[in-house]
Design a protein around this motif. Structure first.
Motif, short mmCIF file in Angstrom:
data_model
loop_
_atom_site.label_atom_id
_atom_site.label_comp_id
_atom_site.label_asym_id
_atom_site.label_seq_id
_atom_site.Cartn_x
_atom_site.Cartn_y
_atom_site.Cartn_z
N LEU A 98 0.82 -1.20 0.00
CA LEU A 98 0.00 0.00 0.00
C LEU A 98 0.86 1.26 0.00
CD1 LEU A 98 -2.82 -0.73 2.59
CD2 LEU A 98 -3.00 -0.72 0.11
N ARG A 99 0.41 2.26 -0.74
CA ARG A 99 1.07 3.56 -0.64
C ARG A 99 0.70 4.20 0.68
NH1 ARG A 99 -2.49 7.57 -0.87
NH2 ARG A 99 -4.47 7.28 -1.96
N SER A 100 1.58 5.03 1.19
CA SER A 100 1.32 5.73 2.44
C SER A 100 0.20 6.74 2.27
CB SER A 100 2.60 6.46 2.90
OG SER A 100 2.31 7.39 3.91
N VAL A 101 -0.65 6.85 3.27
CA VAL A 101 -1.71 7.86 3.22
C VAL A 101 -1.12 9.26 3.28
CG1 VAL A 101 -3.49 6.39 4.25
CG2 VAL A 101 -2.02 7.77 5.73
N ASP A 102 0.14 9.36 3.71
CA ASP A 102 0.78 10.67 3.84
C ASP A 102 1.80 10.94 2.74
OD1 ASP A 102 -0.48 11.25 6.41
OD2 ASP A 102 0.80 9.66 7.19
N ALA A 103 1.93 10.02 1.78
CA ALA A 103 2.99 10.13 0.78
C ALA A 103 2.92 11.44 -0.01
CB ALA A 103 2.94 8.94 -0.17
N GLU A 104 1.72 11.82 -0.42
CA GLU A 104 1.58 13.03 -1.22
C GLU A 104 2.03 14.26 -0.44
OE1 GLU A 104 -1.90 15.52 -3.62
OE2 GLU A 104 -2.24 13.45 -3.03
N ASP A 105 1.66 14.31 0.84
CA ASP A 105 2.05 15.47 1.66
C ASP A 105 3.56 15.51 1.88
OD1 ASP A 105 -0.59 16.17 1.84
OD2 ASP A 105 -0.90 15.30 3.82
N TYR A 106 4.18 14.34 2.00
CA TYR A 106 5.64 14.32 2.12
C TYR A 106 6.29 14.91 0.87
CZ TYR A 106 5.08 10.90 5.95
OH TYR A 106 4.74 10.26 7.12
N VAL A 107 5.78 14.49 -0.28
CA VAL A 107 6.40 14.87 -1.55
C VAL A 107 6.19 16.35 -1.85
CG1 VAL A 107 6.36 14.49 -4.04
CG2 VAL A 107 6.27 12.54 -2.49
N ASN A 108 4.97 16.86 -1.61
CA ASN A 108 4.70 18.26 -1.97
C ASN A 108 5.05 19.26 -0.87
OD1 ASN A 108 2.52 18.36 -0.11
ND2 ASN A 108 1.03 17.74 -1.68
N GLY A 109 5.53 18.75 0.26
CA GLY A 109 6.01 19.65 1.30
C GLY A 109 4.96 20.19 2.24
N THR A 110 3.74 19.68 2.16
CA THR A 110 2.69 20.20 3.03
C THR A 110 2.61 19.49 4.38
OG1 THR A 110 1.04 18.73 2.03
CG2 THR A 110 1.28 20.93 1.06
N ALA A 111 3.30 18.36 4.51
CA ALA A 111 3.32 17.66 5.80
C ALA A 111 3.99 18.54 6.85
CB ALA A 111 4.08 16.34 5.67
N VAL A 112 3.36 18.66 8.01
CA VAL A 112 3.87 19.56 9.05
C VAL A 112 4.64 18.75 10.08
CG1 VAL A 112 3.28 21.20 10.87
CG2 VAL A 112 1.99 21.19 8.71
N PHE A 113 5.96 18.92 10.07
CA PHE A 113 6.83 18.35 11.09
C PHE A 113 6.98 19.39 12.20
CE2 PHE A 113 7.66 15.99 7.31
CZ PHE A 113 8.00 14.71 7.72
N GLY A 114 7.56 18.98 13.32
CA GLY A 114 7.69 19.90 14.43
C GLY A 114 8.37 21.19 14.05
N LEU A 115 9.46 21.09 13.30
CA LEU A 115 10.22 22.28 12.92
C LEU A 115 9.45 23.21 11.98
CD1 LEU A 115 13.77 20.72 12.43
CD2 LEU A 115 13.10 22.40 14.15
N ASP A 116 8.39 22.69 11.33
CA ASP A 116 7.60 23.50 10.41
C ASP A 116 6.56 24.37 11.11
OD1 ASP A 116 8.84 22.32 8.16
OD2 ASP A 116 7.46 20.62 8.25
N LYS A 117 6.25 24.06 12.36
CA LYS A 117 5.11 24.71 13.01
C LYS A 117 5.39 26.19 13.29
CE LYS A 117 1.07 25.03 14.79
NZ LYS A 117 -0.11 24.92 13.91
N ARG A 118 4.42 27.01 12.96
CA ARG A 118 4.50 28.44 13.24
C ARG A 118 3.16 28.92 13.78
NH1 ARG A 118 8.95 27.21 12.61
NH2 ARG A 118 10.59 28.13 11.31
N ILE A 119 3.19 29.79 14.77
CA ILE A 119 1.99 30.48 15.24
C ILE A 119 2.31 31.96 15.38
CG2 ILE A 119 1.04 28.45 16.40
CD1 ILE A 119 1.97 29.53 19.03
N ASP A 120 1.30 32.79 15.42
CA ASP A 120 1.49 34.24 15.45
C ASP A 120 2.31 34.67 16.66
OD1 ASP A 120 0.02 34.44 13.15
OD2 ASP A 120 -1.87 34.96 14.18
N ASN A 121 3.20 35.63 16.43
CA ASN A 121 3.98 36.27 17.50
C ASN A 121 4.91 35.30 18.23
OD1 ASN A 121 2.58 38.78 17.05
ND2 ASN A 121 0.84 37.91 18.19
#
Length: 727
Positions: free
Chosen positions: A193-216
């Motif tokens: 089976l392909r990963s349910v998250d494969a597309e997000d990994y490839v296109n860069g939309t998967a949010v890893f801890g280092l990706d998280k941003r919030i205001d201020n």
């Protein structure tokens, strides 16, 4: 069967972010408890959710963390298979850390093992309710209906989509009895089976801890004492404050708990780079504490002395002294293995926003509930006021099951009254981790005139993981002993002893844990005995395992020696063991039972200009029922490279209490040009699923060393191989 509830009309589901309007099923099970009495007491404490919407989309709330282990895909596919759902309509929503989901710790290679039956029941229940809904709509008997590919089909040929049945299904009582489909009819389980998250990994939309941003949000780097558990005596922040972007410098306390923050000096800035540069500019005087005396070289001498004398006896079968006295031949060897560190691609990091007595965090954590409890304890608040959001993890290997780095973000956010992201540097990651234990091991074996092993003594000393939780622990714990005492060898006279080994750094889980040192020593020593007996290592090992039998190891799952020998034979067959190899090449083998899984590897090695080269690795794995073959293959390939990295380079040392390694230049990993071809065969099985993420690691290093012996005639008892200028 687990208790499954129809929560479609309950406002409760809003708390986990599910939209209203769909068919929502929650499942309770006490499978996470090791207490048999608790297992018989079913109570309403939902831990898994399935939502089917009227557009046919199927949402699963995933309770486990995704770090390349494929768990979100595996758990989802089990439900989808029993439900007869269309895989393309499945999406996953990540659970926050909450006791209602049961045990969320994603470690120990146990997610699928724990949840397999429950997930099947969830899917079968949803399917049964949709069949009942269709039967009600058509005014026919449910026995006339079946499910296939997101449709309910009547025996007459008419069909209706799952989504079109949601309104009726929401009113259906959950059936008290369900029927699971025959395994031969699986659509997804056991497939690729392909990963349910494969597309997000490839296109860069998967949010890893280092990706998280919030205001201020502010960015934080922390200077920690070079010596474990040392504290700040004084610091000068003036130079740090001159760095553009640095806004403040504060001291944070040490939290004296197993996963508590180490404490130190925090630099708060408008960006990560400024925070890092500000940390470099700090001038700090430290109270180093008693661990300043720790020198790993001297410590190794100490624990090696301890294994060369009588230790605590933890297993004593037959009479090894008589066996040695009356033996045809004996041999003995001493093994020394260093501390190791996880060094995942994504360093520890966390975002936290503390507002009065409430807190929300976003973190790549393997243990969201442990994280939540530690935050609650520190803030002296209640669990309902703390939310732990789990991001994707850029690798974990056990490091991110310890939430000290999350506590740091919480502490700083509370102090400065603003949202923050704490980011460790690679140097922080390597110098301030929870290290895999160092160890000294002594083995002595005896053979008779026929080459059969008649005596086996294994004595070892290593700082225990339990020392992280309890001060004064000087000896290995039961679970750390079992991989030495429960080895599946048919030997009449066997003795296992444990030597004293106090801890001086934080000891923690690392991928495959105690199986790394014991898998190495046992597999290398067994190969040494084969040479002593003048027997082929494969034939010798099969005989050493002995007759087919089920071993009683006091675990709910008993290991089966027939399955162990089977993976060894498969790996040997695939490698064509015994064939003539190119000049200077040799095969080495190793086999290990760990996490209830059987793994064997045959490794083809050569020496090119005096340097080790691994050409091929042939691995066979029996992990019971396989959910996703792609995941299993990927894990075995990853384990091969992980195990090679440990064998080639893995070594953490301490001098005057401080860890000497810094980054990937002096704690190296296998590079792409050194990666071998990894051939994986998965044993077809209908047994219960077992672990996959970790069992592939322990066999790699000993197989390499055993192959090197055939080439060089020299046995390497200590790692890494870089110490011998072989890599």
């Amino acid at each position: 069967m687990s208790t499954i509830k129809n929560l479609s009309r309950r406002s409760f589901v809003k708390s986990v972010g599910l939209a209203s309007g769909g068919l929502i099923l929650a499942c309770n099970t006490s499978i996470f408890s090791d207490n048999n009495e608790e297992k018989n007491n079913v109570y309403f404490n939902p831990n898994l959710f399935v939502q089917l919407n009227s557009d046919g989309s199927l949402i699963l709330i995933a309770s486990r963390s995704e770090m390349g282990n494929g768990v979100r895909t595996s758990l989802t596919s089990i439900i989808a298979d029993e439900m007869e759902a269309d895989w393309n309509k499945v999406t996953v929503k990540q659970a926050t850390g909450d006791a209602k989901y049961g045990d969320q710790n994603t470690d120990g290679s146990r997610s699928v093992r724990y949840l397999y039956d429950t997930m099947r029941e969830m899917g079968a229940t949803a399917k049964a309710m949709l069949i009942l809904a269709a039967a009600k709509k058509w005014q026919v008997s449910p026995e006339e209906c079946s499910a296939k590919n997101h449709f309910i089909i009547h025996s007459s040929g008419k069909k209706i989509a799952f989504g079109d049945l949601v309104t009726i299904a929401k009113t259906i009582e959950v059936p008290t009895e369900i029927k699971l489909k025959p395994t031969k009819n699986f659509n997804y389980i056991g497939k690729y089976l392909r990963s349910v998250d494969a597309e997000d990994y490839v296109n860069g939309t998967a949010v890893f801890g280092l990706d998280k941003r919030i205001d201020n949000m502010k960015f934080v780097a922390i200077a920690r004492c070079p010596v474990t558990f040392g504290t700040v005596k004084s610091f000068d922040k003036s130079a740090a404050l001159k760095i553009t972007g640095v806004e403040d410098v504060i001291e944070i306390p040490r939290i004296e708990k197993p996963f508590g923050a180490l404490g130190g000096v925090a630099v708060i800035a408008t960006n990560t780079w400024a925070a890092f540069k500000g940390k470099e500019a700090l001038k700090i005087t430290w109270n180093y504490g008693e661990n300043k005396a720790y020198n790993s070289d001297e410590y190794m001498k100490q624990i090696t002395q301890n294994v060369h004398k009588q230790g605590k006896v933890v297993k004593d079968r037959g009479n090894v002294n008589n066996a040695f006295k009356n033996a045809y031949k004996t041999t003995e060897s001493t093994f020394q293995l260093p501390h190791l560190v996880h060094a995942p691609m994504e360093v520890p990091n966390a975002v936290a926003w503390v507002q009065e007595d409430s807190c929300e965090v976003w973190a790549p954590t393997q243990a969201p509930q442990t994280t939540r409890k530690d935050i609650v304890s520190y803030l002296q608040t209640t669990e309902d006021k703390v939310t732990v959001n789990v991001t994707f993890l850029g690798g974990g290997f056990g490091r991110k099951s310890k939430p000290d780095y999350v506590l740091e973000a919480v502490i700083v956010s509370q102090k400065i009254k603003a949202p923050v992201q704490v980011v460790w540097t690679r140097e922080d990651d390597i110098k301030h981790s929870y290290y895999h234990t160092t160890s000294a091991q002594y083995l002595k074996g005896a053979i008779d005139e026929k080459g059969n092993v008649v005596g086996w003594l294994h004595r070892f000393a290593l700082p225990s993981i339990v020392s992280t939780f309890q001060s004064g622990v000087d000896y290995a714990a039961g679970f750390e002993i079992s991989s030495a005492s429960n080895i599946p060898f048919d030997i009449d006279n066997m003795k296992v002893e444990v030597g004293k080994a106090p801890a001086h750094v934080r000891i923690g889980w690392l991928r495959s844990v105690i199986n790394i040192p014991h898998g190495f020593s046992v597999n290398v020593f067994a190969d040494e005995l084969a040479y002593l007996a003048k027997k082929d290592p494969l034939e010798f090992r099969l005989n050493l395992i002995g007759k087919d039998r089920i071993e009683d190891t006091k675990n709910p799952i008993k290991y089966n020696t027939a399955r162990l020998k089977n993976v060894l034979r498969i790996a040997a067959k695939n490698a064509q063991w015994g064939k003539e190899l190119p000049e200077g090449h040799a095969y080495g083998l190793a086999v290990q039972y760990s996490f209830y899984t059987y793994v064997a590897s045959i490794v083809e090695v050569s020496l090119e200009n005096g340097k080790v080269k691994v050409h091929n690795i042939y691995t066979a794995i029996d992990c019971g029922t396989v959910i996703n073959k792609n995941t299993v293959i990927a894990q075995m390939e990853g384990a091969a490279v992980f195990g090679m990295s440990l064998a080639y380079y893995g070594k953490i040392t301490a001098k005057n209490g401080a860890i000497e390694q810094n980054n990937y230049h002096d704690y190296k990993m296998i590079r792409m040009n050194n990666a071998p071809k990894v051939h994986v065969e998965i044993v077809d099985s209908t047994e219960n699923p077992t672990g996959v993420g970790e069992p592939g690691v322990p066999v790699i290093a000993p197989a390499i060393v055993n192959a090197l012996f055939k080439i060089t005639g020299k046995r390497y008892y200590n790692l890494p191989l870089s110490e011998y200028n072989l890599v």
